[in-house]
Design an enzyme around this catalytic site. Structure first.
Site, PDB file in Angstrom:
ATOM      1  N   HIS A  10       0.837  -1.198   0.000  1.00 54.33           N
ATOM      2  CA  HIS A  10       0.000   0.000   0.000  1.00 54.33           C
ATOM      3  C   HIS A  10       0.877   1.255   0.000  1.00 54.33           C
ATOM      4  O   HIS A  10       1.797   1.373   0.819  1.00 54.33           O
ATOM      5  CB  HIS A  10      -0.886  -0.031   1.252  1.00 54.33           C
ATOM      6  CG  HIS A  10      -1.757   1.162   1.411  1.00 54.33           C
ATOM      7  ND1 HIS A  10      -1.638   2.033   2.467  1.00 54.33           N
ATOM      8  CD2 HIS A  10      -2.762   1.631   0.648  1.00 54.33           C
ATOM      9  CE1 HIS A  10      -2.545   2.980   2.360  1.00 54.33           C
ATOM     10  NE2 HIS A  10      -3.250   2.769   1.262  1.00 54.33           N
ATOM     11  N   HIS A  52      -0.439  11.367  -2.446  1.00 53.00           N
ATOM     12  CA  HIS A  52      -1.706  11.036  -1.794  1.00 53.00           C
ATOM     13  C   HIS A  52      -2.508  12.274  -1.422  1.00 53.00           C
ATOM     14  O   HIS A  52      -3.693  12.378  -1.723  1.00 53.00           O
ATOM     15  CB  HIS A  52      -1.452  10.190  -0.545  1.00 53.00           C
ATOM     16  CG  HIS A  52      -2.705   9.774   0.159  1.00 53.00           C
ATOM     17  ND1 HIS A  52      -3.371  10.591   1.063  1.00 53.00           N
ATOM     18  CD2 HIS A  52      -3.446   8.645   0.074  1.00 53.00           C
ATOM     19  CE1 HIS A  52      -4.453   9.969   1.500  1.00 53.00           C
ATOM     20  NE2 HIS A  52      -4.524   8.787   0.924  1.00 53.00           N
TER      21      HIS A  52
HETATM   22  O1  G3P Z   1      -6.464   2.027  -2.893  1.00 49.48           O
HETATM   23  C1  G3P Z   1      -6.607   1.581  -1.582  1.00 49.48           C
HETATM   24  C2  G3P Z   1      -6.256   2.660  -0.590  1.00 49.48           C
HETATM   25  O2  G3P Z   1      -5.039   3.224  -0.957  1.00 49.48           O
HETATM   26  C3  G3P Z   1      -7.302   3.738  -0.502  1.00 49.48           C
HETATM   27  O3  G3P Z   1      -7.041   4.669   0.499  1.00 49.48           O
HETATM   28  O4  G3P Z   1      -6.401   6.906   1.241  1.00 49.48           O
HETATM   29  O5  G3P Z   1      -4.708   5.094   1.229  1.00 49.48           O
HETATM   30  O6  G3P Z   1      -5.498   6.070  -0.903  1.00 49.48           O
HETATM   31  P1  G3P Z   1      -5.849   5.732   0.518  1.00 49.48           P
HETATM   32 MG    MG Z   2      -4.371   4.808  -2.272  1.00 50.50          MG
END
Ligand code: G3P
Ligand code: MG
Length: 246
Positions: A10, A52
């Site tokens: 992630h 992000h």
């Molecule tokens: O794509 C899964 C996850 O990354 C969504 O949440 O806020 O970490 O982009 P975020």
């Molecule tokens: Mg994400």
């Protein structure tokens, strides 16, 4: 049959390296991880970069709004040092740098289109166009923004897409159809066993974020998750990461 690798780093494995960084991609690959997720946003001059937040403050030494600054302005700041001095000095990567790294490292990318407010369609369209021009492998596009997802779909109709949500909405099957999506990415914290069963019943691939705990991960696999998004790919062994999911 899902083609998802079971463990997806992630934000490129954001607990082990700066989030959304080339260093994260390299570390994830070195740990045996075969899949990564990263967020893509547009600069003011229309260049897709890995980012992000809508502002630079949290992840870089700079400040200001990503959508209001050019690539050159953003890349004057360090996006590595704020995580740890060992990663200084590294500018935020462009989407094309990240794709080149994925190609070189054999990583399957989940490209999350992360538009700054008001830039949904332009971001989706740009991601689709850049994938068409810079990527000939597989992967999956996702976005919380349906406008972004549909814009990418128009440019790159054949590329796999996933519906990205926090909570599974009641009309998830309609939303999957509308987007032409074949998978669901959802927040592990909100998922109920009944929802997991409903997804399993129709054979849709689903993956849960963000899981930084082995026990929670095993519970989600037992419920039928094809894959987990984690900031800690080091918690899993290389052979556990690579097996295809459900
Ligand atoms: O794509 C899964 C996850 O990354 C969504 O949440 O806020 O970490 O982009 P975020
Ligand atoms: Mg994400």
């Amino acid at each position: 049959m899902s083609t998802y690798p079971r463990i997806i780093a992630h934000r490129c494995g954001g607990a082990l390296a700066p989030e959304n960084s080339l260093a994260g991609l390299a570390i994830a690959a070195r740990l045996g991880c075969r899949a990564v997720e990263f967020d893509v946003m547009l600069t003011a001059d229309g260049v897709p970069i890995l980012m992000h937040d809508e502002t630079l403050r949290r992840t870089t030494t700079g400040h200001g709004r990503v959508a209001a600054m050019t690539l050159a302005e953003i890349r004057r700041f360090d996006a590595g040092g704020p995580h740890h001095a060992a990663f200084a000095v590294a500018p935020a990567p462009t989407f094309s740098e990240a794709l080149a790294a994925c190609q070189r490292l054999g990583l399957w990318p989940n490209i999350e289109i992360k538009p700054a407010a008001g830039h949904d369609e332009a971001t989706g369209e740009t991601v689709g166009r850049w994938l068409a021009e810079h990527w000939n492998g597989t992967g999956v596009i996702s976005s919380f923004s349906e406008k972004s997802a549909l814009a990418a779909r128009r440019v790159l109709p054949q590329f796999p897409q996933a519906l990205l949500v926090e909570r599974l909405p009641a009309d998830w099957r309609t939303q999957l159809d509308r987007r032409g999506a074949s998978a669901v990415h959802l927040a592990a914290d909100h998922l109920t066993p009944l929802q997991a069963a409903a997804l399993n019943d129709v054979g849709v691939t689903w993956a849960a974020y963000t899981v930084n705990d082995r026990v929670a991960g095993e519970r989600l696999f037992a419920l039928g998750a094809a894959a987990l998004f984690t900031d800690r790919p080091d918690l899993w062994l290389p052979d556990e990461m690579q097996a295809a999911g459900a």
